[in-house]
Design a protein around this motif. Structure first.
Motif, PDB file in Angstrom:
ATOM      1  N   MET A   1     -23.561 -13.725   1.031  1.00  0.00           N
ATOM      2  CA  MET A   1     -22.625 -13.018   0.181  1.00  0.00           C
ATOM      3  C   MET A   1     -23.042 -11.554   0.083  1.00  0.00           C
ATOM      4  N   GLN A   2     -22.063 -10.709   0.140  1.00  0.00           N
ATOM      5  CA  GLN A   2     -22.299  -9.286  -0.045  1.00  0.00           C
ATOM      6  C   GLN A   2     -21.544  -8.823  -1.273  1.00  0.00           C
ATOM      7  N   GLU A   3     -22.042  -7.780  -1.887  1.00  0.00           N
ATOM      8  CA  GLU A   3     -21.451  -7.288  -3.126  1.00  0.00           C
ATOM      9  C   GLU A   3     -20.930  -5.875  -2.921  1.00  0.00           C
ATOM     10  N   ILE A   4     -19.724  -5.640  -3.406  1.00  0.00           N
ATOM     11  CA  ILE A   4     -19.173  -4.289  -3.390  1.00  0.00           C
ATOM     12  C   ILE A   4     -19.710  -3.582  -4.629  1.00  0.00           C
ATOM     13  N   LYS A   5     -20.638  -2.671  -4.412  1.00  0.00           N
ATOM     14  CA  LYS A   5     -21.297  -2.001  -5.530  1.00  0.00           C
ATOM     15  C   LYS A   5     -20.595  -0.726  -5.948  1.00  0.00           C
ATOM     16  N   LYS A   6     -19.964  -0.052  -4.993  1.00  0.00           N
ATOM     17  CA  LYS A   6     -19.303   1.208  -5.296  1.00  0.00           C
ATOM     18  C   LYS A   6     -18.123   1.391  -4.357  1.00  0.00           C
ATOM     19  N   ILE A   7     -17.056   1.961  -4.891  1.00  0.00           N
ATOM     20  CA  ILE A   7     -15.869   2.298  -4.107  1.00  0.00           C
ATOM     21  C   ILE A   7     -15.701   3.810  -4.175  1.00  0.00           C
ATOM     22  N   TRP A   8     -15.483   4.427  -3.025  1.00  0.00           N
ATOM     23  CA  TRP A   8     -15.266   5.869  -3.001  1.00  0.00           C
ATOM     24  C   TRP A   8     -13.891   6.169  -3.562  1.00  0.00           C
ATOM     25  N   ILE A   9     -13.829   7.104  -4.480  1.00  0.00           N
ATOM     26  CA  ILE A   9     -12.603   7.372  -5.229  1.00  0.00           C
ATOM     27  C   ILE A   9     -11.531   8.045  -4.361  1.00  0.00           C
ATOM     28  N   LEU A  10     -11.888   9.076  -3.633  1.00  0.00           N
ATOM     29  CA  LEU A  10     -10.885   9.873  -2.931  1.00  0.00           C
ATOM     30  C   LEU A  10     -10.087   9.100  -1.869  1.00  0.00           C
ATOM     31  N   PRO A  11     -10.706   8.283  -1.016  1.00  0.00           N
ATOM     32  CA  PRO A  11      -9.879   7.535  -0.044  1.00  0.00           C
ATOM     33  C   PRO A  11      -8.893   6.577  -0.709  1.00  0.00           C
ATOM     34  N   VAL A  12      -9.320   5.924  -1.765  1.00  0.00           N
ATOM     35  CA  VAL A  12      -8.427   5.005  -2.483  1.00  0.00           C
ATOM     36  C   VAL A  12      -7.290   5.787  -3.122  1.00  0.00           C
ATOM     37  N   ALA A  13      -7.617   6.926  -3.732  1.00  0.00           N
ATOM     38  CA  ALA A  13      -6.592   7.747  -4.380  1.00  0.00           C
ATOM     39  C   ALA A  13      -5.579   8.259  -3.361  1.00  0.00           C
ATOM     40  N   ARG A  14      -6.039   8.656  -2.179  1.00  0.00           N
ATOM     41  CA  ARG A  14      -5.126   9.132  -1.142  1.00  0.00           C
ATOM     42  C   ARG A  14      -4.155   8.038  -0.710  1.00  0.00           C
ATOM     43  N   ILE A  15      -4.674   6.838  -0.497  1.00  0.00           N
ATOM     44  CA  ILE A  15      -3.828   5.729  -0.051  1.00  0.00           C
ATOM     45  C   ILE A  15      -2.768   5.419  -1.113  1.00  0.00           C
ATOM     46  N   PHE A  16      -3.184   5.312  -2.365  1.00  0.00           N
ATOM     47  CA  PHE A  16      -2.235   4.962  -3.415  1.00  0.00           C
ATOM     48  C   PHE A  16      -1.264   6.099  -3.718  1.00  0.00           C
ATOM     49  N   THR A  17      -1.663   7.343  -3.468  1.00  0.00           N
ATOM     50  CA  THR A  17      -0.739   8.461  -3.630  1.00  0.00           C
ATOM     51  C   THR A  17       0.381   8.382  -2.604  1.00  0.00           C
ATOM     52  N   VAL A  18       0.040   8.071  -1.367  1.00  0.00           N
ATOM     53  CA  VAL A  18       1.059   7.920  -0.324  1.00  0.00           C
ATOM     54  C   VAL A  18       1.975   6.743  -0.646  1.00  0.00           C
ATOM     55  N   ILE A  19       1.391   5.630  -1.059  1.00  0.00           N
ATOM     56  CA  ILE A  19       2.203   4.465  -1.433  1.00  0.00           C
ATOM     57  C   ILE A  19       3.129   4.812  -2.594  1.00  0.00           C
ATOM     58  N   GLY A  20       2.610   5.528  -3.586  1.00  0.00           N
ATOM     59  CA  GLY A  20       3.432   5.935  -4.728  1.00  0.00           C
ATOM     60  C   GLY A  20       4.572   6.843  -4.321  1.00  0.00           C
ATOM     61  N   PHE A  21       4.305   7.754  -3.373  1.00  0.00           N
ATOM     62  CA  PHE A  21       5.354   8.654  -2.895  1.00  0.00           C
ATOM     63  C   PHE A  21       6.452   7.875  -2.187  1.00  0.00           C
ATOM     64  N   ILE A  22       6.061   6.946  -1.320  1.00  0.00           N
ATOM     65  CA  ILE A  22       7.049   6.148  -0.589  1.00  0.00           C
ATOM     66  C   ILE A  22       7.871   5.296  -1.553  1.00  0.00           C
ATOM     67  N   LEU A  23       7.200   4.642  -2.496  1.00  0.00           N
ATOM     68  CA  LEU A  23       7.933   3.836  -3.477  1.00  0.00           C
ATOM     69  C   LEU A  23       8.818   4.709  -4.364  1.00  0.00           C
TER      70      LEU A  23
END
Length: 107
Positions: A1-23
């Motif tokens: 098992m591996q654990e996700i300890k940290k998520i980088w903020i900027l790549p996630v924000a970019r993806i969801f910004t594009v999704i938000g724009f399309i929606l």
């Protein structure tokens, strides 16, 4: 098992910004279609919003940019919250399977 300890903020924000724009574009087009097909019902469904005066491409883009901005802010807050709590109580544990590379046949 591996654990996700940290998520980088900027790549996630970019993806969801594009999704938000399309929606947002889809939402704006739908609101525009409702207003053009049934203006009286649109006033009830949409309230007396920007669609009660004029509608067009600018209004559709305004909805899209508003959605993109909201998605950016929410994704930053959610990833920040995940990183904050993951460092204190642990992150998400996942199990990854190794995929063996097949040897290519030489011709």
């Amino acid at each position: 098992m591996q654990e996700i300890k940290k998520i980088w903020i900027l790549p996630v924000a970019r993806i969801f910004t594009v999704i938000g724009f399309i929606l947002g574009i889809l939402q704006g087009i739908l609101a525009y279609a409702i207003y053009k097909l049934a203006p009286e019902q649109a006033a009830i469904l949409l309230g007396n919003s920007i669609y009660s005066q004029t509608t067009g491409v600018l209004d559709i883009l305004t909805v899209a940019v508003g959605n993109a901005l909201a998605m950016f802010i929410m994704s930053v807050l959610l990833v920040f919250a995940y990183n904050f709590f993951a460092s204190r109580i642990g992150g998400i544990s996942i199990e990854l399977n190794q995929i063996s590379k097949k040897k290519s046949k030489k011709k």
